[in-house]
Design an enzyme around this catalytic site. Structure first.
Site, mmCIF file in Angstrom:
data_model
loop_
_atom_site.group_PDB
_atom_site.id
_atom_site.type_symbol
_atom_site.label_atom_id
_atom_site.label_comp_id
_atom_site.label_asym_id
_atom_site.label_seq_id
_atom_site.Cartn_x
_atom_site.Cartn_y
_atom_site.Cartn_z
ATOM 1 C CG ASP A 57 -0.271 0.141 2.818
ATOM 2 O OD1 ASP A 57 1.031 0.006 2.837
ATOM 3 O OD2 ASP A 57 -1.260 0.073 3.846
ATOM 4 C CB SER A 58 4.159 1.594 -0.241
ATOM 5 O OG SER A 58 5.188 0.637 -0.711
ATOM 6 C CG ASP A 96 0.233 -4.201 2.327
ATOM 7 O OD1 ASP A 96 0.781 -4.510 3.010
ATOM 8 O OD2 ASP A 96 1.129 -2.879 1.990
ATOM 9 C CE LYS A 126 2.916 -5.831 4.021
ATOM 10 N NZ LYS A 126 2.106 -4.550 4.665
ATOM 11 C CD GLU A 128 -0.052 -1.169 7.862
ATOM 12 O OE1 GLU A 128 -0.315 -0.654 9.074
ATOM 13 O OE2 GLU A 128 1.015 -1.074 7.101
ATOM 14 C CD GLU A 195 7.559 -0.181 7.461
ATOM 15 O OE1 GLU A 195 6.690 -0.933 7.639
ATOM 16 O OE2 GLU A 195 7.922 0.849 7.199
HETATM 17 O O1 KIV Z 1 3.281 -1.237 1.096
HETATM 18 C C1 KIV Z 1 5.109 -1.555 1.511
HETATM 19 O O2 KIV Z 1 5.407 -1.720 0.967
HETATM 20 C C2 KIV Z 1 4.831 -2.202 2.823
HETATM 21 C C3 KIV Z 1 6.817 -2.743 3.283
HETATM 22 C C4 KIV Z 1 7.098 -1.182 3.460
HETATM 23 C C5 KIV Z 1 6.821 -3.715 3.640
HETATM 24 O O3 KIV Z 1 4.140 -2.709 4.215
#
Ligand code: KIV
Length: 292
Positions: A57-58, A96, A126, A128, A195
């Site tokens: 989600d970056s 994500d 993934k 959080e 992280e």
């Molecule tokens: O969104 C992302 O790129 C991430 C990484 C920093 C692990 O969660």
């Protein structure tokens, strides 16, 4: 567009699975992971032999230009996930889960995780958080969807954490992180991102749990490493976290290429003779006769 083949070395490697992750941890082999958000990047990464690609989600920050990761939606994530899945055939693909796609209810969490596999071409998801997300993790895992956990600096909680800052630096915060890692391990996650946590804590956690840890700003004691590709390539110029190793400066390269292009067009060096399509003199004469 060139159709020349790049080195075929890695093009037919075996599909990486969650089992490969476990085996690599058992053998003490480092797991490699990078983020990607588009087809050409995923293709190049997969050919290079990366174990896993995270459609992070970056995306919100490094591709869409938002201040943090909160605004990106499920539909935007799926759009990019599909592009990545068309480019990468061997790496384990992880989608994500964006902010608010799994926090409201367990049902939402399972439905949205399923969309990553059904509509996004991903192999796993993934999300959080630790103990507060364990019900969602259990439900997704029992639906047959592999889940990667994410502890430490969890960017979706940036407002609660008071900014993008390292976590687990006090004894009590470190203990809570270790407990969360154990809870996620027991809930069935296949791997865990750590992280921005102290290196010695990340190494300790990695030894205490059965699943592989993937570190980002968490030192060499993790079972694998992940970085945001736009940081690795120097494509994101707003800031570069201390823990990043930059392997290229594509922003500067792009900037130079664009300036060269503008200069070429303005000075009429482009297009040159090798860039144009011609027609025969006979056809040209006929054309001129017809239009007169
Ligand atoms: O969104 C992302 O790129 C991430 C990484 C920093 C692990 O969660």
């Amino acid at each position: 567009m060139s159709t020349t083949n790049v080195s075929p070395t890695m093009s037919h490697r075996k599909k990486v699975t969650t089992l490969t992750f476990r085996q690599k941890k058992e053998r003490g082999e480092a797991i490699t992971m990078l983020t990607a958000y588009d087809y050409p990047t995923a293709l190049a990464m997969d050919k290079a032999g990366v174990d896993s690609i995270l459609v992070g989600d970056s995306l919100a920050m490094v591709v869409l230009g938002y201040e943090n990761t909160l605004p990106v939606t499920m539909d935007e994530m799926l759009h990019h996930a599909r592009a990545v899945s068309r480019g990468a055939k061997s790496a384990l693909l992880v989608g994500d889960m964006p902010f608010m796609s799994y926090q409201v209810s367990v049902e939402d969490a399972v439905r949205n995780a399923g969309r990553f596999l059904q509509q996004g071409g991903m192999d796993a998801v993934k999300l959080e958080g630790g103990r507060e997300r364990v019900d969602a993790v259990r439900a997704i895992v029992s639906a047959g969807i592999p889940v990667m956990g994410h502890l430490g600096l969890t960017p979706q909680s940036v407002n609660q954490l008071g900014g993008f800052r390292a976590q687990g630096k006090t004894a009590s915060a470190a203990k809570r992180l270790l407990e969360d890692a154990r809870i996620l391990d027991e809930a069935g996650v296949f791997s865990l991102v750590l992280e921005s946590v102290p290196a010695r804590l990340a190494e300790y956690i990695s030894r205490q749990i059965s699943i592989p840890t993937i570190g980002i700003g968490a030192g060499p004691g993790c079972d694998g490493q992940v970085l945001v590709t736009h940081d690795v390539l120097g494509l994101f110029e707003r800031f570069t976290p201390k823990f990043v190793k930059q392997y290229a400066n594509f922003h500067a390269e792009m900037n130079k290429a664009f300036m060269d292009y503008i200069d070429d067009v303005e000075s009429k060096r482009f297009p040159a003779v090798e860039h144009i399509v011609e027609m025969t003199d006979d056809e040209w004469s006929s054309f001129l006769k017809e239009v007169k």
